[in-house]
Design a protein around this motif. Structure first.
Motif, short mmCIF file in Angstrom:
data_model
loop_
_atom_site.label_atom_id
_atom_site.label_comp_id
_atom_site.label_asym_id
_atom_site.label_seq_id
_atom_site.Cartn_x
_atom_site.Cartn_y
_atom_site.Cartn_z
N SER A 21 0.94 -1.26 0.17
CA SER A 21 -0.13 0.04 -0.02
C SER A 21 0.93 1.32 0.02
N THR A 23 0.58 5.62 0.67
CA THR A 23 -0.06 6.82 1.25
C THR A 23 1.01 7.80 0.98
N GLU A 40 -4.43 8.17 -0.54
CA GLU A 40 -4.21 6.71 -0.66
C GLU A 40 -3.70 6.49 -2.05
N LEU A 42 -2.15 3.36 -3.55
CA LEU A 42 -2.39 1.99 -3.62
C LEU A 42 -2.82 1.10 -2.57
N ARG A 43 -3.51 0.24 -2.64
CA ARG A 43 -3.96 -0.69 -1.44
C ARG A 43 -3.88 -2.03 -1.51
N ASP A 44 -3.23 -2.44 -0.67
CA ASP A 44 -3.22 -4.02 -0.46
C ASP A 44 -2.86 -4.83 -1.83
N PRO A 231 -8.10 4.33 -4.38
CA PRO A 231 -6.74 3.65 -4.20
C PRO A 231 -6.79 2.47 -5.05
N ARG A 233 -6.17 -0.70 -6.71
CA ARG A 233 -6.34 -2.27 -6.11
C ARG A 233 -6.41 -3.22 -7.52
#
Length: 287
Positions: A21, A23, A40, A42-44, A231, A233
């Motif tokens: 991720s 932020t 944020e 990018l996430r996971d 973000p 995913r």
């Protein structure tokens, strides 16, 4: 302790992202963002890229495609998670990753051959071997006859070929390409798409290729990754399944795969809203 299957994946993956991720804080200065606002990007993200794969990454504008490439390149670092190249954590740029940017960024005061040699010279390679290596690569990208010319004497497509040769010069295991053909006219872009496929087959490099074009993503990729709107995913990880010995666009399965990717991009741009009405534009214009 990882399982045997996990250990094998760690050992063989050219690139592995685990729970990545990002932020970042803005600096302000614009009418729509306050100073210090947290964004944020990018996430996971979990992603394994095998050696020799050609993975294309597509998604809505601002979804973090180029950011993902910068993270793998070591030009930025994730807020959480881990990025590994050949099992080693990425702590910065390295010669194992070559980068081709949207603009060629060639040195205007150097001729084409010396541009290709530049990284080798900084690495201490002797001049005779440097020249030999540069000419090998210029021949590979079809620019051997232009070795003595300056960048401003080349067309945009030729400049981007020179940039590809420069990225390949240190013999990186991984080639990161950030929309390298976006600024070119349609005919030149199509020709360079064919060229990069040929170069990929000749070198066996692992390629991560960011694009806005659905057609380009499907034509080039052995796998296509679709990112959601920010973000970012991973909402689709789709193997191509198309033959690469011939032009994939001639394969009967090409239109269906293109529609699958285009639909995923449209849905990722609109979030959880109902499916939109059919778009009158062509698939390649959707992004």
């Amino acid at each position: 302790m990882p399982s045997p299957d996990e250990a094998l994946t760690v050992r063989t993956a050219a690139v592995r992202l685990t729970g990545v991720s990002l932020t970042y804080g803005t600096r302000g200065g614009g009418p729509f963002r306050r100073r210090g606002e947290q964004v944020e990007a990018l996430r996971d993200l979990d992603l394994d890229v095998g050696p020799g794969e050609f993975v294309t990454i597509v998604g809505p504008s601002g979804c973090g495609k180029s950011t993902l490439l910068r993270l793998v390149g070591g030009f930025a670092f994730p807020s959480t998670g881990r990025i590994a190249v050949s099992g080693s954590t990425v702590n910065g740029p390295g010669p194992d990753r070559g980068v081709v940017f949207q603009q060629p960024r060639l040195f205007p005061w150097l001729n084409v051959r010396r541009n290709v040699e530049f990284g080798l010279r900084m690495g201490g390679m002797p001049a005779p071997r440097r020249r030999e290596r540069a000419m090998e690569l210029l021949d590979l990208v079809g620019l051997a006859d232009a070795a003595a010319r300056r960048p401003y004497e080349l067309s945009g497509g030729m400049q981007q070929r020179a940039a590809i040769a420069r990225a390949l010069a240190p013999d990186p295991a991984i080639l990161l390409m950030d929309e390298p053909f976006a600024a070119l006219d349609a005919l030149t872009r199509e020709r360079l798409q064919e060229e990069i496929r040929r170069i990929w087959r000749a070198t066996g490099k692992t390629v991560l290729f960011v694009t806005h074009g659905v057609d380009e993503a499907v034509y080039l990729g052995t796998r296509v990754i679709v990112l959601s709107r920010r973000p970012g995913r991973i909402v689709l990880d789709h193997p191509s399944g198309l033959p690469f010995a011939a032009d994939p666009r001639t394969d009967p399965a090409f239109p269906a795969l293109r529609e699958t990717i285009a639909t995923a991009v449209r849905r990722s741009a609109s979030g959880p809203a109902p499916d939109p009405a059919p778009d009158p534009r062509t698939d390649s214009e959707v992004t």
